[in-house]
Scaffold this motif. Structure first.
Motif, PDB file in Angstrom:
ATOM      1  N   ARG A 109     -14.066 -22.896 -78.812  1.00  9.54           N
ATOM      2  CA  ARG A 109     -15.064 -23.135 -79.862  1.00  9.54           C
ATOM      3  C   ARG A 109     -14.574 -24.199 -80.847  1.00  9.54           C
ATOM      4  N   THR A 110     -13.288 -24.156 -81.192  1.00  4.84           N
ATOM      5  CA  THR A 110     -12.720 -25.161 -82.093  1.00  4.84           C
ATOM      6  C   THR A 110     -12.779 -26.542 -81.453  1.00  4.84           C
ATOM      7  N   ALA A 111     -12.387 -26.625 -80.181  1.00  9.55           N
ATOM      8  CA  ALA A 111     -12.414 -27.916 -79.476  1.00  9.55           C
ATOM      9  C   ALA A 111     -13.844 -28.439 -79.367  1.00  9.55           C
ATOM     10  N   ARG A 112     -14.793 -27.553 -79.095  1.00  9.56           N
ATOM     11  CA  ARG A 112     -16.205 -27.970 -79.007  1.00  9.56           C
ATOM     12  C   ARG A 112     -16.699 -28.502 -80.346  1.00  9.56           C
ATOM     13  N   ALA A 113     -16.299 -27.849 -81.422  1.00  7.54           N
ATOM     14  CA  ALA A 113     -16.699 -28.299 -82.766  1.00  7.54           C
ATOM     15  C   ALA A 113     -16.119 -29.678 -83.081  1.00  7.54           C
ATOM     16  N   GLN A 114     -15.012 -30.019 -82.438  1.00  9.23           N
ATOM     17  CA  GLN A 114     -14.389 -31.328 -82.636  1.00  9.23           C
ATOM     18  C   GLN A 114     -14.913 -32.372 -81.661  1.00  9.23           C
ATOM     19  N   GLY A 115     -15.909 -31.984 -80.832  1.00 11.08           N
ATOM     20  CA  GLY A 115     -16.557 -32.942 -79.947  1.00 11.08           C
ATOM     21  C   GLY A 115     -16.068 -32.938 -78.510  1.00 11.08           C
ATOM     22  N   THR A 116     -15.165 -32.042 -78.152  1.00 10.03           N
ATOM     23  CA  THR A 116     -14.685 -31.972 -76.777  1.00 10.03           C
ATOM     24  C   THR A 116     -15.726 -31.296 -75.898  1.00 10.03           C
ATOM     25  N   ASP A 117     -15.913 -31.823 -74.704  1.00  9.81           N
ATOM     26  CA  ASP A 117     -16.846 -31.253 -73.737  1.00  9.81           C
ATOM     27  C   ASP A 117     -16.203 -30.008 -73.135  1.00  9.81           C
ATOM     28  N   ILE A 118     -16.769 -28.850 -73.430  1.00 15.76           N
ATOM     29  CA  ILE A 118     -16.220 -27.571 -72.973  1.00 15.76           C
ATOM     30  C   ILE A 118     -17.216 -26.897 -72.045  1.00 15.76           C
ATOM     31  N   VAL A 119     -16.728 -26.391 -70.925  1.00 16.45           N
ATOM     32  CA  VAL A 119     -17.558 -25.600 -70.008  1.00 16.45           C
ATOM     33  C   VAL A 119     -16.693 -24.468 -69.467  1.00 16.45           C
ATOM     34  N   LEU A 120     -17.273 -23.273 -69.391  1.00 10.77           N
ATOM     35  CA  LEU A 120     -16.550 -22.104 -68.895  1.00 10.77           C
ATOM     36  C   LEU A 120     -16.922 -21.868 -67.438  1.00 10.77           C
ATOM     37  N   GLY A 121     -15.909 -21.580 -66.617  1.00 12.45           N
ATOM     38  CA  GLY A 121     -16.156 -21.300 -65.208  1.00 12.45           C
ATOM     39  C   GLY A 121     -16.375 -19.818 -64.982  1.00 12.45           C
ATOM     40  N   ILE A 122     -15.351 -19.033 -65.162  1.00 13.45           N
ATOM     41  CA  ILE A 122     -15.438 -17.571 -65.002  1.00 13.45           C
ATOM     42  C   ILE A 122     -14.939 -16.956 -66.293  1.00 13.45           C
ATOM     43  N   ILE A 123     -15.688 -16.053 -66.822  1.00 15.10           N
ATOM     44  CA  ILE A 123     -15.278 -15.386 -68.057  1.00 15.10           C
ATOM     45  C   ILE A 123     -15.615 -13.905 -67.933  1.00 15.10           C
ATOM     46  N   GLU A 124     -14.671 -13.061 -68.283  1.00 11.31           N
ATOM     47  CA  GLU A 124     -14.873 -11.616 -68.283  1.00 11.31           C
ATOM     48  C   GLU A 124     -14.636 -11.102 -69.699  1.00 11.31           C
ATOM     49  N   THR A 125     -15.651 -10.518 -70.296  1.00  8.07           N
ATOM     50  CA  THR A 125     -15.504  -9.978 -71.653  1.00  8.07           C
ATOM     51  C   THR A 125     -15.055  -8.524 -71.633  1.00  8.07           C
ATOM     52  N   HIS A 126     -15.156  -7.870 -70.485  1.00 11.25           N
ATOM     53  CA  HIS A 126     -14.810  -6.452 -70.346  1.00 11.25           C
ATOM     54  C   HIS A 126     -15.546  -5.599 -71.384  1.00 11.25           C
TER      55      HIS A 126
END
Length: 108
Positions: free
Chosen positions: A50-67
Motif C-alpha cells: 500500500r505504501t509503494a502504491r501510494a508512491q506511484g509503484t505499480d502493484i499487483v497481487l498474485g495469490i493472497i490468503e487472509t486466513h
C-alpha cells in the motif's frame, strides 16, 4: 549480408532498445519470513504494498490468503488482485497462480 536474409527493421530494434532501457536496473525481491502462522507476514507485506502504491509503484497481487483475519482483509482494499487459475488434478479442482496472467499484466 545475403539478399535472401531479411534485415532487421530499424524501428523495431529502436523500440526494443527503448523498452529494455525502461526496465528498472535494480529490481528487488523482498521475502517476508516468520516463525509461525499469524505472526504478521502477510499484514506487513500488504502494508508495504500500500505504501509503494501510494508512491506511484505499480502493484499487483498474485495469490493472497487472509486466513479470515479482518485486519489483513481490510488492507486488500484498493489493491489489484489477479484471478487464480483453476486446474483439474486427478479429479480435484485446485487454484493456483496464473503465471500467464502475471506475464500479460507485466507489473513493476
Amino acid at each position: 549480408m545475403n539478399e535472401t536474409q531479411a534485415r532487421p527493421d530499424p524501428d523495431e530494434l529502436l523500440a526494443r532498445i527503448n523498452h529494455e532501457n525502461s526496465i528498472p536496473k535494480n529490481p528487488t525481491l523482498k521475502i517476508f519470513l516468520g516463525m509461525a502462522a499469524g505472526v504478521g507476514k502477510t499484514y506487513a507485506m500488504l502494508q508495504e504494498a500500500r505504501t509503494a502504491r501510494a508512491q506511484g509503484t505499480d502493484i499487483v497481487l498474485g495469490i493472497i490468503e487472509t486466513h479470515a483475519r479482518p485486519d489483513t482483509a481490510e488492507l486488500l482494499g484498493g489493491l489489484e488482485i489477479l484471478p487464480r487459475r483453476s486446474v483439474n488434478y486427478k479429479g480435484i479442482i485446485l487454484e493456483e497462480l496464473d503465471i500467464d496472467a502475471v506475464i500479460a499484466r507485466h507489473p513493476e
